[in-house]
Design an enzyme around this catalytic site. Sequence first.
Site, PDB file in Angstrom:
ATOM      1  N   HIS A  65       0.843  -1.190   0.000  1.00 42.89           N
ATOM      2  CA  HIS A  65       0.000   0.000   0.000  1.00 42.89           C
ATOM      3  C   HIS A  65       0.881   1.244   0.000  1.00 42.89           C
ATOM      4  O   HIS A  65       1.948   1.256   0.639  1.00 42.89           O
ATOM      5  CB  HIS A  65      -0.910   0.028   1.233  1.00 42.89           C
ATOM      6  N   GLU A  82      -1.714  -0.272   8.161  1.00 41.83           N
ATOM      7  CA  GLU A  82      -2.717  -1.184   8.692  1.00 41.83           C
ATOM      8  C   GLU A  82      -2.108  -2.032   9.805  1.00 41.83           C
ATOM      9  O   GLU A  82      -0.879  -2.122   9.944  1.00 41.83           O
ATOM     10  CB  GLU A  82      -3.294  -2.077   7.589  1.00 41.83           C
ATOM     11  N   ARG A 160      -1.347  -5.075  -6.078  1.00 41.98           N
ATOM     12  CA  ARG A 160      -0.946  -6.483  -6.096  1.00 41.98           C
ATOM     13  C   ARG A 160       0.344  -6.638  -6.896  1.00 41.98           C
ATOM     14  O   ARG A 160       0.430  -6.192  -8.043  1.00 41.98           O
ATOM     15  CB  ARG A 160      -2.052  -7.345  -6.721  1.00 41.98           C
TER      16      ARG A 160
END
Length: 278
Positions: A65, A82, A160
Site C-alpha cells: 500500500h 494497517e 498487487r
Amino acid sequence: MPAIRLTTKRVEKPWGRMKLWPGFADVPAGGDPVGEIWFQAPEGRDPVLLVKYLFTSEKLSIQVHPDDEQARAHGYSRGKDEAWVVLAAEAHATIAIGTRFPMTREELREAALDGSIEDKMCWKTVKSGDVYYSPAGTVHAIGEGLTLVEVQQNVDLTYRLYDYGRPRELHLDDGIAASDPVPYVATYIPREVAAGRMVFADGPAFVLERWTGARRTAIKAGEGRPIWLIPIGGGEGRIDGEPFTAGGVWMIEDEATLDVGDDANLLVAYPGQGVIGL
C-alpha cells in the site's frame, strides 16, 4: 453525541470462507464465500480509519500500500498503514511481512514477474493474540486459515505484486514504486500503560490498544481523534446504555459511557500518534 454503532458490509472474496466467526451469520448454502466484513460510518462521513474482519481459506496476494504522499499524488485522500490482530489461526498459518533480505526495487520487480517473490518473503507462523502493525510500503501477504481484525487507514487502495497465477490484475509499476522491500522491523514495542490496558502500536497513522477486564468509565475522544471500540470477546456490556457485544464496532466522536464486565476483551483504535488519556 452518543457512540455510533457502525454498519456492516459483507465482502465476497474467492479466498474467503463459508463459516465465519461468532457474532456473524455463516454463508448460506449456495452463497459465495465471504472474505471480509467492513464496519462503515453513516453516509456522508469519511472517517480516517476503517475496521474489518478477515476470514481466509487461501493465501491473499503479495501486495503493498502507498503512503499518504504517494496516494494523494494519485487522487486519493490518504495512504494506508494497517494492523492485524489474529483472533484464530489454524496450525502453521502464516503472514508474510517484509522480505527476507534487502532488495532493490528492480530485484523486487524481477521476483514478482518470475514468481520467486513468494520464497523471498518473510513468512511468519502466527497464533491467536499476535499483533502486527504494517506501515505503508511494507510488502506483505496474509496466509490461509486465519481469522483476524484489521485496523487500517480508510482507503481502498491495494497494489498487487503477485497472485500465485490467479487471473487478476497486477499493479507492478505503482506497487514497485510504493514498496520498501526490506526485512520487517516492528515500529513499537507493546507496553502496558495501565492495568488491563495494553498498547500495541503508537502511530504514525493510528494507535491500537487492547483493554481487558471490567470497567465503567466515560470515554472522551480527543480533538480530531475519534475512537473506535471493537469488542472481540467476553460477555455483553453496555455503551451509552445499549448492548455492546462482539461482532459490532462503535465509533465515539465526542463522549460515551462504557460499562463492561470482568471477561471483557476489546480493541481500541484512534488516529494519529501519542497515547491519549482515556
